[in-house]
Every structure is written in structure tokens, then in C-alpha cells.
Scaffold this active site. Structure first.
Site, PDB file in Angstrom:
ATOM      1  N   SER A   1       0.862  -1.186   0.000  1.00 24.86           N
ATOM      2  CA  SER A   1       0.000   0.000   0.000  1.00 24.86           C
ATOM      3  C   SER A   1       0.900   1.237   0.000  1.00 24.86           C
ATOM      4  O   SER A   1       2.058   1.167   0.446  1.00 24.86           O
ATOM      5  CB  SER A   1      -0.869  -0.002   1.255  1.00 24.86           C
TER       6      SER A   1
ATOM      7  N   TYR B   1      -2.364  -0.402  10.470  1.00 23.80           N
ATOM      8  CA  TYR B   1      -2.319  -0.794   9.055  1.00 23.80           C
ATOM      9  C   TYR B   1      -1.004  -0.341   8.415  1.00 23.80           C
ATOM     10  O   TYR B   1      -0.347  -1.105   7.699  1.00 23.80           O
ATOM     11  CB  TYR B   1      -3.513  -0.188   8.316  1.00 23.80           C
TER      12      TYR B   1
END
Ligand SMILES: NC(=O)c1ccc[n+]([C@@H]2O[C@H](COP(=O)([O-])OP(=O)(O)OC[C@H]3O[C@@H](n4cnc5c(N)ncnc54)[C@H](OP(=O)(O)O)[C@@H]3O)[C@@H](O)[C@H]2O)c1
Length: 281
Positions: free
Chosen positions: A140, A153
Site C-alpha cells: 500500500s 495498518y
């Protein structure tokens, strides 16, 4: 690598990005082993792509469990042919301020995005084609830039990027290639209503999953795979963050009130990912 006939193990196949990757690779003639937890989604995708459900090509498996990973190992043993590629796409997210995050959700996130992904890669290594095997890890943008509201995250995706880099170097005297693909925010169920609302207010855009799938196809088709970050200005922000992190600190500080407001714990299921929208002025 030509994709026609290639055997590719794809985790997260039941999710938004995974399904798009599966469709894209299947259209190129790749043979897919689809892994996910949701049988309904997997079977629907398998029907659409004519993947053989009962011959080890559709695996309902929780990759965080030993039995789930054993299911995958058993299927790979039974296939008796080398794997051309592993795509680690399974992942979960958690949007909210750290002080509000459910501790179990944090554990589950690290387990899925980091521990299980590493263990599955370790499991798959001996099955990979020694002459041309490939590993693509779906990270990501948040694996290169810490963003408020996504601390656990971000930690998991930074870890995945580090894992990819180290493994790429560890295998650099072999023919097995490893690369990391960092999508920015993408329009899937990973993103909660709160994140969509926040993105709208911050003026950030979101990609369709097909954008990520096209990058995966590009990487697998290339002779030599390289890490890729999707999106502009995300690539610029990542570069600035690595060189001058305080510029990004200051820019994000001005967005913090908006992020905090959307990160309020309205629902325990508010999980999301986000692309990077930073006002540098
Ligand atoms: N969407 C974004 O904005 C975005 C941005 C950057 C990066 N990414 C990354 O892209 C990847 C795919 O995300 P997505 O957007 O497609 O999300 P998604 O639609 O929520 O799909 C997530 C996938 O991961 C699978 N999964 C989760 N936990 C699992 C477990 N324990 N065992 C096996 N499978 C598991 C899910 O399986 P089931 O549904 O069957 O449980 C599903 O197939 C993730 O790694 C995510 O971090 C997403």
C-alpha cells in the site's frame, strides 16, 4: 514472462482487487489457484473464469490458521507442478485512532497482513519454479508513508515492504524474483463509509481495482520485475516523505482535525484504506 498457461496462486481472490487481478490474468490465459475465505465469492468467480473448483484450483482457506495454510500446501503437493507465481493480496485494515482500536483487531491485522503472508510465502517457496518463479506482494502507499488513523495498518504495510525488499535481496542469486506493488486508495469493500467520506472531504481520489490488476499484469509480464507505487501525486509524497518527513508531518498536521472527525468510533466495523491526499501549501 508470458502469462498463457502459467500457474499462479492468488490470495485475497474473493476481494475487490483480487477478483480484478484474477479476471485480468485469466484473460491472458493464466491458470489460477484462487484462495480466500468466502466460498460464495470464490465459487462465483471460479464459475465466471471457468476455474476447476474440485481440482485444487479453488481453496477456501484462512491464511492466518495453520489448517488454512495446510490446505494450500496439500493442494500444491497434489498439483505436482511448479508454481509460476505467488500473489500475496489477502489483507485487512483498521481505520480509527489507535486509542480506539480494538486490540484483537490489531492482532488480527498484523497476523493477516504480516505473519500469515510471510508464512505463506515461506510455504510456497519450494513450489516456485526455480528458473522463473515470481512473488508479488500487494502492499500500500501506506507502506511508505505513515498516515493518521491507520497506524496499525501502516505498520503492517511498512513491514510487508521490508519483507519484500529483504527477500528480493535474499533471492537475488536465484532466478526467483520478488516485487512489491503499492496501490493507493482503491474502490473496494476494504474502505468503510467513514473513509469514503473522509476522502471526499479531503478531495482525494480512488482507483478502481482494475488499475491495480493492470499493474500486476504489467509486472508479471515484464522480463524483470521492479517495485511499483501506483498514483500521482502519491509517488511524489512518498519521495518527499523519505527525504523530508517533517514537510509531510506539517502537511498532515493541518488535515488532522478532519481525519480525527472521520476516525470517530461510530462503528466497530469501520475498516478502510486510503490514498494519500496531502496539501503541502
Ligand atoms: N482497497 C484499497 O484501498 C487498498 C489500497 C492499497 C492496498 N490495498 C491492499 O490490497 C489488498 C486487497 O485489498 P482489497 O481492497 O481487495 O480488499 P477486500 O476487498 O476487503 O479483499 C480482501 C481480501 O483478503 C482476504 N482475506 C482477508 N483476511 C484473510 C484471511 N485471514 N485468510 C484468507 N484471506 C483473507 C479476503 O477474503 P474473504 O473476503 O474471503 O474473507 C479478501 O479476498 C490488501 O492487501 C490491501 O491491503 C488495498
Amino acid at each position: 514472462m508470458k502469462l498463457k498457461g502459467k500457474l499462479i496462486l492468488l490470495t485475497g481472490a474473493s476481494g475487490g482487487i483480487g477478483q480484478a487481478i484474477a479476471r485480468r490474468l485469466a484473460a491472458q490465459g493464466a491458470r489460477l489457484i484462487l484462495v480466500g475465505r468466502s466460498t460464495q465469492q470464490l465459487n462465483a468467480l471460479a464459475r465466471e473464469l471457468h476455474v476447476l473448483v474440485n481440482e485444487g484450483f479453488v481453496l477456501q482457506a484462512d491464511i492466518t490458521s495453520r489448517s488454512g495454510r495446510d490446505t494450500i500446501r496439500t493442494a500444491l503437493l497434489a498439483l505436482q507442478e511448479p508454481l509460476d507465481a505467488l500473489i500475496n493480496c489477502a489483507g485487512v485494515n483498521l481505520f480509527g485512532l489507535l486509542e480506539d482500536n480494538d486490540p484483537e483487531a490489531i492482532e488480527q491485522l498484523i497476523n493477516t497482513n504480516v505473519t500469515a503472508t510471510i508464512l505463506l510465502t515461506q510455504l510456497a517457496l519450494p513450489f516456485l519454479n526455480k528458473d522463473s518463479g515470481r512473488i508479488v506482494n500487494i502492499g500500500s502507499s501506506f507502506g511508505g508513508l505513515g498516515y493518521p488513523g491507520f497506524s496499525a495498518y501502516c505498520a503492517s504495510k511498512f513491514a510487508l515492504r521490508g519483507f519484500s525488499e529483504a527477500l528480493r535481496r535474499e533471492l537475488s542469486d536465484s532466478q526467483i524474483q520478488v516485487a512489491h506493488l503499492a496501490p493507493r486508495a482503491t474502490n473496494t469493500n476494504l474502505n468503510s463509509d467513514a473513509v469514503y467520506a473522509m476522502n471526499r472531504e479531503l478531495g482525494t481520489a480512488m482507483d478502481e481495482p482494475e488499475v491495480v490488476a493492470a499493474q500486476v499484469e504489467f509486472m508479471l509480464s515484464a522480463k524483470r520485475m521492479h517495485d511499483r507505487n501506483i498514483g500521482w501525486p502519491e509517488r511524489l509524497f512518498l519521495r518527499i516523505n523519505s527525504l523530508f518527513p517533517r514537510v509531510i508531518d506539517n502537511a498532515l498536521r493541518s488535515q488532522l482535525p478532519i481525519i480525527r472527525r472521520h476516525a470517530q468510533p461510530v462503528s466497530a466495523s469501520a475498516t478502510a484504506d486510503n490514498n494519500i491526499s496531502i496539501h503541502l501549501s
